[in-house]
Structures are given as C-alpha cells and as structure tokens.
Design a protein around this motif. Structure first.
Motif, PDB file in Angstrom:
ATOM      1  N   TYR A   1      58.091  16.381  69.536  1.00 39.40           N
ATOM      2  CA  TYR A   1      59.245  15.680  69.795  1.00 39.40           C
ATOM      3  C   TYR A   1      58.817  14.267  70.074  1.00 39.40           C
ATOM      4  O   TYR A   1      59.441  13.162  69.442  1.00 39.40           O
ATOM      5  N   GLN A   2      57.986  14.100  70.951  1.00 43.17           N
ATOM      6  CA  GLN A   2      57.593  12.656  71.401  1.00 43.17           C
ATOM      7  C   GLN A   2      56.961  12.077  70.160  1.00 43.17           C
ATOM      8  O   GLN A   2      57.079  10.607  70.139  1.00 43.17           O
TER       9      GLN A   2
ATOM     10  N   MET B   1      56.938  19.581  72.998  1.00 40.03           N
ATOM     11  CA  MET B   1      57.328  18.486  73.508  1.00 40.03           C
ATOM     12  C   MET B   1      56.468  17.225  72.829  1.00 40.03           C
ATOM     13  O   MET B   1      56.950  16.229  72.737  1.00 40.03           O
ATOM     14  N   ALA B   2      55.289  17.812  72.770  1.00 38.67           N
ATOM     15  CA  ALA B   2      54.481  16.764  72.114  1.00 38.67           C
ATOM     16  C   ALA B   2      55.030  16.099  70.646  1.00 38.67           C
ATOM     17  O   ALA B   2      54.819  15.097  70.049  1.00 38.67           O
TER      18      ALA B   2
ATOM     19  N   ARG C   1      61.635   6.762  73.624  1.00 39.01           N
ATOM     20  CA  ARG C   1      60.753   6.142  74.428  1.00 39.01           C
ATOM     21  C   ARG C   1      60.929   4.621  74.480  1.00 39.01           C
ATOM     22  O   ARG C   1      60.711   3.954  75.424  1.00 39.01           O
TER      23      ARG C   1
ATOM     24  N   GLY D   1      61.833  10.939  69.305  1.00 41.11           N
ATOM     25  CA  GLY D   1      61.273  10.891  70.378  1.00 41.11           C
ATOM     26  C   GLY D   1      60.628   9.286  70.792  1.00 41.11           C
ATOM     27  O   GLY D   1      60.722   8.829  71.702  1.00 41.11           O
TER      28      GLY D   1
END
Length: 93
Positions: free
Chosen positions: A14-15, A11-12, A24, A20
């Motif tokens: 991807y962000q 997830m990190a 955002r 990501g």
C-alpha cells in the motif's frame, strides 16, 4: 495478519502504491485499506460478495474515482476504464 494466514506485506505494498505515496505526501482524500476492503465485513477476495472480488473491483474503485465532485479537474480514469477492452472482457465473463 499472520494468525489469519494472510500476507504480511500488504502495508508495504500500500505504501508503495499511488494512494500510499499521496497519503504520505499529505493528501488525506486518498483511499486507505478500509475504503476498499471494509472494516468489520472483510471477506475473502474469492467471495463474490467481497469488494475486492475481481468483478467487483471496478465498482469499488468507482466509489471514489467515479465521483465527479471528488475527481473534478483530474483525468476520469474510472469512466475511461468502463469503456475499455479490459472492462468489456471482465464483464463479459
């Protein structure tokens, strides 16, 4: 992810990716995890049937990046990639 012995930093990663960052910023048309990996049919990336198996990545990315309506007015990175030395090397394998 840990019960399946999978990396927990996905997830990190991807962000921090371009998708990501755009998500955002409010762009809801970018790819999310299930677009590339599937939802109920997630396979090991070592499985030739997996969307993220090395030889399948161009087709997976092309689902969005190869859609002329979706990428209208943007650089055509998908078709540019298909003509590249990198694509030829991958597909020749």
């Amino acid at each position: 992810m840990q019960p399946y012995d999978l990396p927990v930093d996905q997830m990190a990663l991807y962000q921090a990716s371009e998708h990501g960052v755009k998500l955002r910023a409010g762009d809801t048309k970018v790819a999310v995890c299930s677009d590339c990996h599937g939802a109920h049919d997630v396979l090991s990336s070592k499985d030739p049937a997996c969307r993220t198996y090395l030889a399948n990545i161009p087709r997976t990315c092309g689902t969005c990046h190869g859609d002329s309506a979706r990428v209208a007015g943007k650089k055509d990175v998908y078709h540019e990639y298909l003509q590249s030395e990198h694509a030829r090397a991958l597909f020749d394998k």
